[in-house]
Design a protein around this motif. Structure first.
Motif, short mmCIF file in Angstrom:
data_model
loop_
_atom_site.label_atom_id
_atom_site.label_comp_id
_atom_site.label_asym_id
_atom_site.label_seq_id
_atom_site.Cartn_x
_atom_site.Cartn_y
_atom_site.Cartn_z
N GLU A 16 0.89 -1.26 0.25
CA GLU A 16 0.19 0.06 -0.12
C GLU A 16 1.04 1.44 0.09
O GLU A 16 0.38 2.16 -0.71
CB GLU A 16 -1.07 0.11 1.14
N GLU A 17 2.00 1.15 0.76
CA GLU A 17 2.82 2.47 0.84
C GLU A 17 3.61 2.66 -0.48
O GLU A 17 3.40 3.70 -1.12
CB GLU A 17 4.01 2.33 1.84
N ASN A 18 3.99 1.61 -1.14
CA ASN A 18 4.55 1.59 -2.68
C ASN A 18 3.44 2.20 -3.52
O ASN A 18 3.88 3.05 -4.43
CB ASN A 18 5.09 0.29 -2.85
N MET A 19 2.30 1.63 -3.59
CA MET A 19 1.36 1.99 -4.42
C MET A 19 1.10 3.61 -4.26
O MET A 19 0.58 4.28 -5.16
CB MET A 19 -0.09 1.07 -4.38
N SER A 32 2.94 5.82 -3.26
CA SER A 32 4.07 6.83 -3.79
C SER A 32 3.87 6.71 -5.04
O SER A 32 4.00 7.94 -6.05
CB SER A 32 5.35 6.18 -3.31
N GLU A 33 3.47 5.55 -5.91
CA GLU A 33 3.41 5.71 -7.16
C GLU A 33 2.14 6.52 -7.68
O GLU A 33 2.33 7.29 -8.67
CB GLU A 33 3.34 4.18 -7.75
N HIS A 34 1.06 6.44 -7.01
CA HIS A 34 0.13 7.09 -7.24
C HIS A 34 0.09 8.62 -7.24
O HIS A 34 -0.10 9.51 -8.14
CB HIS A 34 -1.34 6.70 -6.28
N LEU A 42 3.04 10.30 -7.56
CA LEU A 42 3.99 10.70 -8.45
C LEU A 42 3.26 10.76 -9.92
O LEU A 42 3.38 11.66 -10.71
CB LEU A 42 5.04 9.56 -8.95
N SER A 43 2.26 9.56 -10.09
CA SER A 43 1.51 9.94 -11.46
C SER A 43 0.59 10.91 -11.44
O SER A 43 0.48 11.70 -12.58
CB SER A 43 0.78 8.45 -11.78
N HIS A 88 2.67 14.02 -12.05
CA HIS A 88 3.06 13.95 -13.52
C HIS A 88 1.84 14.47 -14.55
O HIS A 88 2.09 15.30 -15.66
CB HIS A 88 3.66 12.48 -13.90
#
Length: 69
Positions: free
Chosen positions: A43-46, A48-50, A52-53, A56
């Motif tokens: 969940e933490e990784n997702m 962070s990715e969210h 960033l997206s 962007h």
């Protein structure tokens, strides 16, 4: 920094003190800074990715806005 993954047959919250005790028995000077479940890590990784997206996407939109000269 070193990461280890531990699979348990019991609830991870119940396993945490056991893991800490076993690590301390092997090396009392080895710190365990954080224990978390695999689900929490994902969940933490997702998240962070969210984030960033989203940034962007917003920066791309800003780049396409016509500028007045």
């Amino acid at each position: 920094m070193v990461f280890y993954y531990v699979r348990t047959a019991i609830d991870p919250e119940q396993a945490a003190p056991l893991i800490r005790r076993e690590v301390a028995a092997l090396d009392p000077n080895l710190p365990i800074r954080e224990l978390k479940t695999m689900q929490t890590q994902i969940e933490e990784n997702m998240f962070s990715e969210h984030i960033l997206s989203v940034f962007h996407e917003h920066f791309c939109r800003l780049a396409t806005v016509p500028r007045r000269g």
